[in-house]
Design a protein around this motif. Structure first.
Motif, short mmCIF file in Angstrom:
data_model
loop_
_atom_site.label_atom_id
_atom_site.label_comp_id
_atom_site.label_asym_id
_atom_site.label_seq_id
_atom_site.Cartn_x
_atom_site.Cartn_y
_atom_site.Cartn_z
N SER A 186 14.62 9.42 -6.25
CA SER A 186 13.86 8.88 -5.11
C SER A 186 12.73 9.82 -4.70
N ARG A 187 12.92 11.11 -4.89
CA ARG A 187 11.87 12.07 -4.55
C ARG A 187 10.75 12.04 -5.60
N VAL A 188 11.10 11.97 -6.87
CA VAL A 188 10.09 11.90 -7.93
C VAL A 188 9.31 10.59 -7.82
N TRP A 189 10.02 9.51 -7.58
CA TRP A 189 9.37 8.20 -7.48
C TRP A 189 8.36 8.16 -6.35
N ASN A 190 8.69 8.82 -5.24
CA ASN A 190 7.81 8.77 -4.07
C ASN A 190 6.56 9.62 -4.22
N ARG A 191 6.36 10.26 -5.36
CA ARG A 191 5.09 10.90 -5.63
C ARG A 191 3.98 9.87 -5.89
N LEU A 192 4.36 8.65 -6.28
CA LEU A 192 3.37 7.61 -6.52
C LEU A 192 2.77 7.16 -5.18
N PRO A 193 1.47 6.88 -5.14
CA PRO A 193 0.79 6.71 -3.85
C PRO A 193 1.21 5.49 -3.05
N SER A 194 1.75 4.46 -3.69
CA SER A 194 2.11 3.26 -2.95
C SER A 194 3.61 3.14 -2.72
N ALA A 195 4.39 4.16 -3.11
CA ALA A 195 5.85 4.07 -3.02
C ALA A 195 6.32 4.42 -1.61
N GLY A 196 7.50 3.89 -1.25
CA GLY A 196 8.15 4.32 -0.02
C GLY A 196 8.22 3.26 1.06
N ALA A 197 8.50 3.73 2.26
CA ALA A 197 8.66 2.84 3.42
C ALA A 197 7.32 2.26 3.85
N THR A 198 7.39 1.14 4.53
CA THR A 198 6.18 0.46 5.01
C THR A 198 6.25 0.24 6.52
N ASP A 199 5.09 -0.03 7.09
CA ASP A 199 5.03 -0.44 8.49
C ASP A 199 5.57 -1.87 8.63
N VAL A 200 5.78 -2.30 9.87
CA VAL A 200 6.06 -3.71 10.15
C VAL A 200 4.77 -4.49 9.90
N PHE A 201 4.85 -5.54 9.11
CA PHE A 201 3.65 -6.33 8.78
C PHE A 201 3.37 -7.42 9.82
N GLY A 202 4.41 -8.11 10.26
CA GLY A 202 4.23 -9.13 11.29
C GLY A 202 4.00 -10.53 10.78
N SER A 203 3.39 -10.66 9.59
CA SER A 203 3.13 -11.98 9.04
C SER A 203 2.84 -11.86 7.55
N ALA A 204 2.98 -12.97 6.86
CA ALA A 204 2.67 -12.98 5.44
C ALA A 204 1.19 -12.69 5.21
N ASP A 205 0.33 -13.22 6.07
CA ASP A 205 -1.10 -12.94 5.91
C ASP A 205 -1.39 -11.45 6.01
N ALA A 206 -0.76 -10.78 6.97
CA ALA A 206 -0.98 -9.34 7.13
C ALA A 206 -0.47 -8.57 5.92
N TYR A 207 0.67 -9.01 5.37
CA TYR A 207 1.21 -8.36 4.17
C TYR A 207 0.23 -8.49 3.02
N HIS A 208 -0.22 -9.70 2.76
CA HIS A 208 -1.12 -9.92 1.63
C HIS A 208 -2.46 -9.23 1.84
N GLU A 209 -2.94 -9.19 3.06
CA GLU A 209 -4.20 -8.48 3.33
C GLU A 209 -4.07 -6.99 3.02
N GLU A 210 -2.93 -6.41 3.39
CA GLU A 210 -2.75 -4.98 3.10
C GLU A 210 -2.65 -4.73 1.60
N VAL A 211 -1.90 -5.58 0.91
CA VAL A 211 -1.77 -5.41 -0.54
C VAL A 211 -3.13 -5.55 -1.22
N GLU A 212 -3.91 -6.54 -0.81
CA GLU A 212 -5.23 -6.73 -1.42
C GLU A 212 -6.14 -5.55 -1.11
N ALA A 213 -6.06 -5.01 0.08
CA ALA A 213 -6.87 -3.84 0.43
C ALA A 213 -6.47 -2.64 -0.42
N MET A 214 -5.18 -2.49 -0.70
CA MET A 214 -4.72 -1.41 -1.54
C MET A 214 -5.28 -1.53 -2.95
#
Length: 386
Positions: A193-221
């Motif tokens: 879990s420590r080695v895996w979390n070296r990747l920039p997108s790995a780990g815990a996330t904020d509360v998204f609130g909606s599917a639109d907000a989730y997809h917007e964040e993923v697309e921005a990434m």
């Protein structure tokens, strides 16, 4: 009843020395021949360093992973936990059968106990990841267990993601199976879990609130250029890129074949409990992502042999108490799915015998060498409990 599928990543090792072997290509070629699949050029892998993202293969369920020293399989989606166990045992056995043609054994180890310099698997996406992430990918030989649970919509799926966040570190602690790294005791239960979390997108996330907000964040990434595509979004839990599922990715691959079944039942319980909370209009717990990262670190450090952080108060609490809190949190959903007795019995057994990290450290004492640990764990992978 929600369907469940499990992906497991396995280490390919030498039967004598226990050292990882870069033979995944040969193993997959043998599996293809057995399934009557003609030889193919390396494909555009769906998610480098993270598996196919789906619960069912074509012809056979074995797939390549980031490194040539590992192999992945994905079960078909099922609703009964007994059937899921049969699927896991079946594909572990198939992995062993085809690995044998290349002089290797599969071992359900989340990291290699012995020193290794991994060999990148062929494919454009893996090559891109190696160029982009450098040493992080060169060293990345880790094996996880991913659980897929069906959801009715992206909106429901994101509501689930927002509500299961605090419970994921407990799954990491229960599954922890990677105490050794490059021939040394890491002092962690889940060093994967420590080695895996070296990747920039790995780990815990904020509360998204909606599917639109989730997809917007993923697309921005993805637009940032740091990631190549959506498949490189390695959240601890995410919407599957290919299937109508929530995919929970917080666990190590587990030695005992019953443990991923336990994890799958708990994850399905978490998904159902979260969905009911969402439908009832209850807000998700507002726990900061920074605190969740601390909880994930503590779970990786302690496993079941030290304190965890309470899933809701984030205060230090005994591991057994944290597991009990998780069980009680999903108890109604487990009762409704018929999984209550199975989960209760498997939790009792897991707490008594310990997770893979505890088993590996005990084997180090009885076997006298890390090579002996690997050989014994390869036996446990397909032969039952250790």
């Amino acid at each position: 009843m929600r369907s469940v599928g499990v992906e497991e990543e396995l280490l390919l090792v030498d039967p004598g020395t226990g050292e990882p072997l870069a033979v995944a290509g040969a193993v997959l070629a043998a599996a293809d021949r057995a399934a009557g699949i003609p030889p193919q050029e390396p494909a555009e892998q769906a998610t480098p360093a993270g598996g196919s993202g789906g619960p069912e293969g074509e012809g056979h369920a074995l797939e390549a992973e980031l490194q040539e020293e590992q192999l992945e399989f994905a079960t078909k989606p099922v609703t009964e936990m007994g059937e899921l166990r049969e699927e896991i045992l079946r594909w572990r056995a198939e992995a062993a059968r085809h690995a044998g043609t290349a002089g290797a054994l599969p071992a359900a180890l989340a990291t290699s106990p012995l020193p290794v310099r991994p060999t990148l698997s062929p494919g454009r996406r893996y090559e891109w990841a190696a160029r982009q992430f450098g040493l992080t990918v060169q060293e990345q030989l880790t094996c996880g267990c991913h659980v897929h649970v069906s959801v009715d919509s992206d909106e429901e799926g994101v509501a689930v993601l927002d509500r299961i966040r605090p419970w994921l570190p407990v799954l990491t602690a229960m599954s922890a199976n990677s105490p050794f790294w490059q021939g040394e005791d890491s002092r962690y239960a889940s060093y994967r879990s420590r080695v895996w979390n070296r990747l920039p997108s790995a780990g815990a996330t904020d509360v998204f609130g909606s599917a639109d907000a989730y997809h917007e964040e993923v697309e921005a990434m993805v637009r940032s250029g740091v990631l190549r595509d959506r498949g490189m979004v390695y959240f601890d839990a995410r919407l599957s890129a290919s299937y109508p599922t929530v995919e929970v990715r917080a666990a190590d691959v587990c030695l005992d074949a019953s443990t991923p079944v336990l994890l799958a039942a708990l994850v399905r319980g978490l998904v159902e409990t979260a969905s009911r909370s969402w439908h009832a209009g209850e807000p998700p717990p507002r726990i900061g992502t920074g605190l969740l990262r601390l909880a994930a670190w503590q779970a990786g450090r302690s496993g079941l042999d030290g304190p965890l952080l309470h899933p809701l108060t984030l205060e230090r609490t005994p591991a057994e108490e944290a597991v009990g809190l998780l069980y009680r949190h999903v108890a109604d959903a487990l009762a409704d799915s018929g999984d209550e007795d199975l989960v209760r019995a498997e939790i009792t057994g897991l707490l008594e015998r310990g997770n893979g990290a505890r088993v590996q450290r005990a084997l180090r004492q009885t076997e006298g060498s890390l090579a002996g640990v690997v050989r014994r764990c390869a036996e446990i992978t397909t032969g039952g409990r250790g």
